[in-house]
Design an enzyme around this catalytic site. Structure first.
Site, PDB file in Angstrom:
ATOM      1  N   ASP A  72       0.839  -1.001   0.375  1.00 34.46           N
ATOM      2  CA  ASP A  72       0.181  -0.614  -0.125  1.00 34.46           C
ATOM      3  C   ASP A  72       1.207   1.238  -0.253  1.00 34.46           C
ATOM      4  O   ASP A  72       1.805   1.724   0.830  1.00 34.46           O
ATOM      5  CB  ASP A  72      -1.147  -0.157   1.234  1.00 34.46           C
ATOM      6  CG  ASP A  72      -2.186   0.662   0.944  1.00 34.46           C
ATOM      7  OD1 ASP A  72      -2.805   0.835   0.096  1.00 34.46           O
ATOM      8  OD2 ASP A  72      -2.690   1.449   2.220  1.00 34.46           O
ATOM      9  N   ARG A 193       8.694   1.498  -3.156  1.00 31.76           N
ATOM     10  CA  ARG A 193       9.219   0.361  -3.682  1.00 31.76           C
ATOM     11  C   ARG A 193       9.685  -0.461  -3.279  1.00 31.76           C
ATOM     12  O   ARG A 193      10.237  -2.037  -2.875  1.00 31.76           O
ATOM     13  CB  ARG A 193       8.050   0.180  -4.454  1.00 31.76           C
ATOM     14  CG  ARG A 193       7.252  -0.939  -4.659  1.00 31.76           C
ATOM     15  CD  ARG A 193       6.426  -0.932  -5.800  1.00 31.76           C
ATOM     16  NE  ARG A 193       4.663  -0.194  -5.257  1.00 31.76           N
ATOM     17  CZ  ARG A 193       4.934   1.959  -6.031  1.00 31.76           C
ATOM     18  NH1 ARG A 193       5.672   1.449  -6.785  1.00 31.76           N
ATOM     19  NH2 ARG A 193       4.076   2.022  -5.840  1.00 31.76           N
TER      20      ARG A 193
END
Ligand code: IMP
Length: 208
Positions: A72, A193
């Protein structure tokens, strides 16, 4: 070959995850959620990235009976008190199917909100929480999460056409280009990420 299900249908993210996982192991086969059309939608009902990532990883691991990796992520803008944050994907409330249109609507909303914010006050961070869940053995569910942060600032207008999401309006600290102008490999090295995935991989590898 170990199969890992990625908790996303977002092609931009799937491509990034495949590249990132491929860098460290060629024995992992990445499956996107689109390969499980019967999987019910997981409501992102958490108030933090961590809660949402865990919710998704657990639901998908339970449904697919395979290890699942969920992330997320979001853009946290200091001048907007951390908005759009966990609501980054649905910030402009775009209702259509086109991810490109949705990205454009979100970018437009952010730029309008920052219209009167000078360049010196446009600091922001991308954050990603990556959560791993393996519930193949119900008696011993394996879970782990890692956070990655990328600092930078929001540009005055979109530049570049690579990447996805807010990439065209985000300039990472130390670079003179937007994320959408940087080669994919460079983004992987510095991105929230990338940082989170590289941090969690040793754990995943040791628990396969
Ligand atoms: P979610 O993680 O699927 O809830 O969506 C996060 C949203 O944050 C994405 O849809 C993008 O709008 C934004 N976002 C997350 N990571 C990035 C990135 O690397 N580049 C640009 N936008 C991102």
């Amino acid at each position: 070959m170990l199969k890992i299900v990625l908790a996303t249908k977002n092609i931009g993210k799937i491509v990034e995850f495949e590249r990132l996982l491929g860098q460290v192991s060629n024995s992992i086969q990445v499956l996107g959620l689109n390969e499980f059309p019967d999987m019910p939608e997981v409501a992102e009902s958490g108030t933090t990235l961590s809660e949402n990532a865990r919710l998704k990883a657990q639901a998908i691991a339970n449904f697919t009976k395979l290890p699942a990796l969920a992330d997320d992520s979001g853009l946290f803008i200091d001048a907007l008190n951390g908005d759009p944050g966990v609501f980054s994907a649905r910030w402009a409330n775009y209702q259509g199917e086109s991810s490109k249109e949705r990205d454009l609507a979100n970018i437009k909303k952010v730029l309008i909100q920052l219209e009167n914010t000078p360049v010196s006050d446009r600091s922001a961070s991308f954050k990603a929480v990556v959560a791993y869940c393996d519930s193949r053995n119900y008696a011993q569910v394996i879970e782990k999460e890692e956070l990655g942060v990328l600092k930078g600032e929001v540009l005055l207008e979109p530049v570049g056409d690579g990447g996805f999401g807010y990439d065209p309006i985000f300039k990472p600290t130390g670079f003179d280009k937007s994320l959408a102008q940087l080669p994919a490999g460079v983004k992987d090295e510095i991105s929230h990420r990338g940082i989170a995935v590289r941090a969690i991989l040793p754990f995943i590898k040791s628990h396969l």
